[in-house]
Design a protein around this motif. Structure first.
Motif, mmCIF file in Angstrom:
data_model
loop_
_atom_site.group_PDB
_atom_site.id
_atom_site.type_symbol
_atom_site.label_atom_id
_atom_site.label_comp_id
_atom_site.label_asym_id
_atom_site.label_seq_id
_atom_site.Cartn_x
_atom_site.Cartn_y
_atom_site.Cartn_z
ATOM 1 N N UNK A 1 15.843 -1.443 -2.502
ATOM 2 C CA UNK A 1 14.596 -1.569 -3.173
ATOM 3 C C UNK A 1 14.271 -0.858 -4.311
ATOM 4 N N UNK A 2 14.485 -1.546 -5.185
ATOM 5 C CA UNK A 2 14.580 -0.970 -6.797
ATOM 6 C C UNK A 2 14.190 -2.073 -7.750
ATOM 7 N N UNK A 3 13.805 -1.457 -9.028
ATOM 8 C CA UNK A 3 13.381 -2.459 -9.920
ATOM 9 C C UNK A 3 14.555 -2.761 -10.949
ATOM 10 N N UNK A 4 15.564 -1.725 -10.738
ATOM 11 C CA UNK A 4 16.899 -1.655 -11.649
ATOM 12 C C UNK A 4 18.193 -2.107 -10.994
ATOM 13 N N UNK B 1 3.444 -2.975 10.398
ATOM 14 C CA UNK B 1 3.656 -4.328 9.917
ATOM 15 C C UNK B 1 4.538 -4.188 8.810
ATOM 16 N N UNK B 2 4.526 -3.128 8.076
ATOM 17 C CA UNK B 2 5.397 -3.095 7.129
ATOM 18 C C UNK B 2 6.806 -2.801 7.645
ATOM 19 N N UNK B 3 6.997 -1.934 8.350
ATOM 20 C CA UNK B 3 8.346 -1.940 9.017
ATOM 21 C C UNK B 3 8.816 -3.009 9.810
ATOM 22 N N UNK B 4 8.122 -3.689 10.431
ATOM 23 C CA UNK B 4 8.300 -5.190 10.743
ATOM 24 C C UNK B 4 9.081 -6.001 9.834
ATOM 25 N N UNK B 5 8.243 -6.079 8.540
ATOM 26 C CA UNK B 5 8.722 -6.918 7.326
ATOM 27 C C UNK B 5 10.046 -6.376 6.927
ATOM 28 N N UNK B 6 10.205 -5.055 6.966
ATOM 29 C CA UNK B 6 11.571 -4.496 6.426
ATOM 30 C C UNK B 6 12.717 -5.020 7.280
ATOM 31 N N UNK B 7 12.444 -4.929 8.776
ATOM 32 C CA UNK B 7 13.473 -5.439 9.634
ATOM 33 C C UNK B 7 13.551 -6.895 9.581
ATOM 34 N N UNK B 8 12.593 -7.532 9.214
ATOM 35 C CA UNK B 8 12.630 -8.996 8.905
ATOM 36 C C UNK B 8 13.497 -9.451 7.831
ATOM 37 N N UNK B 9 13.214 -8.531 6.886
ATOM 38 C CA UNK B 9 14.279 -9.085 5.695
ATOM 39 C C UNK B 9 15.726 -8.698 6.042
ATOM 40 N N UNK C 1 12.985 5.121 0.008
ATOM 41 C CA UNK C 1 12.845 5.611 1.193
ATOM 42 C C UNK C 1 12.432 4.840 2.205
ATOM 43 N N UNK C 2 11.857 3.689 1.833
ATOM 44 C CA UNK C 2 11.158 2.599 2.738
ATOM 45 C C UNK C 2 12.293 2.594 3.947
ATOM 46 N N UNK C 3 13.477 1.907 3.837
ATOM 47 C CA UNK C 3 14.286 1.706 4.915
ATOM 48 C C UNK C 3 14.196 2.843 5.822
ATOM 49 N N UNK C 4 14.653 4.137 5.241
ATOM 50 C CA UNK C 4 14.665 5.260 6.167
ATOM 51 C C UNK C 4 13.436 5.544 6.909
ATOM 52 N N UNK C 5 12.442 5.348 6.297
ATOM 53 C CA UNK C 5 11.124 5.625 6.834
ATOM 54 C C UNK C 5 11.007 4.766 7.982
ATOM 55 N N UNK C 6 11.431 3.600 7.982
ATOM 56 C CA UNK C 6 11.085 2.603 9.032
ATOM 57 C C UNK C 6 12.305 2.701 10.010
ATOM 58 N N UNK D 1 0.976 -1.336 0.073
ATOM 59 C CA UNK D 1 0.144 0.146 -0.029
ATOM 60 C C UNK D 1 1.104 1.264 -0.119
ATOM 61 N N UNK D 2 1.631 1.224 0.887
ATOM 62 C CA UNK D 2 2.703 2.514 1.028
ATOM 63 C C UNK D 2 3.514 2.560 -0.370
ATOM 64 N N UNK D 3 4.119 1.570 -0.993
ATOM 65 C CA UNK D 3 4.825 1.368 -2.168
ATOM 66 C C UNK D 3 3.997 2.056 -3.330
#
Length: 114
Positions: A106-109, A51-59, A93-98, A39-41
């Motif tokens: 986190x990138x397509x390229x 929950x998203x940030x918990x997932x980022x930490x899990x990765x 920005x996801x890791x920083x925001x979490x 949803x955020x992405x």
């Protein structure tokens, strides 16, 4: 209340999927950890959910060795390419925001072999 219970189960599922040392990381584990971030992405929120940030930490926890980091990177790249409406700025920005220092962009390229 219903959403809170769902978030708790999501977080528990993510932690249940975290890889034990010596086991290979799978895209299923990475995908399950990052599903709450969709949803955020895709631009449907100003900030990632807990929950998203918990997932980022899990990765981050999954990616301990160079091989694991490359596997996680490839999985994240493949997942990012599944969503045409993924916002690159939100992904970057996801890791920083979490509040997580990630070695995996986190990138397509991204070139996951570097």
């Amino acid at each position: 209340m219903k959403g809170g219970v769902l978030a708790v189960f999501t977080v528990l599922a993510i932690f249940a999927l975290v890889v034990k040392p010596g086991q290979a990381v799978t895209c299923g584990q990475v995908d399950a950890a990052l599903i709450p971030c969709i949803s955020y992405l895709t631009g449907n929120g100003d900030s990632p959910s807990p929950a998203c940030c918990s997932g980022v930490k899990a990765v981050k926890g999954m990616a301990q060795t160079l091989a694991d980091k490359r596997a996680c990177c490839s999985c994240v790249k493949a997942a990012a390419n599944k969503y045409a409406d993924l916002k690159d700025a939100a992904a970057q920005s996801l890791p920083t925001k979490c509040g997580v220092q990630m070695d995996i962009p986190i990138s397509r390229s991204v070139d996951c072999n570097k």
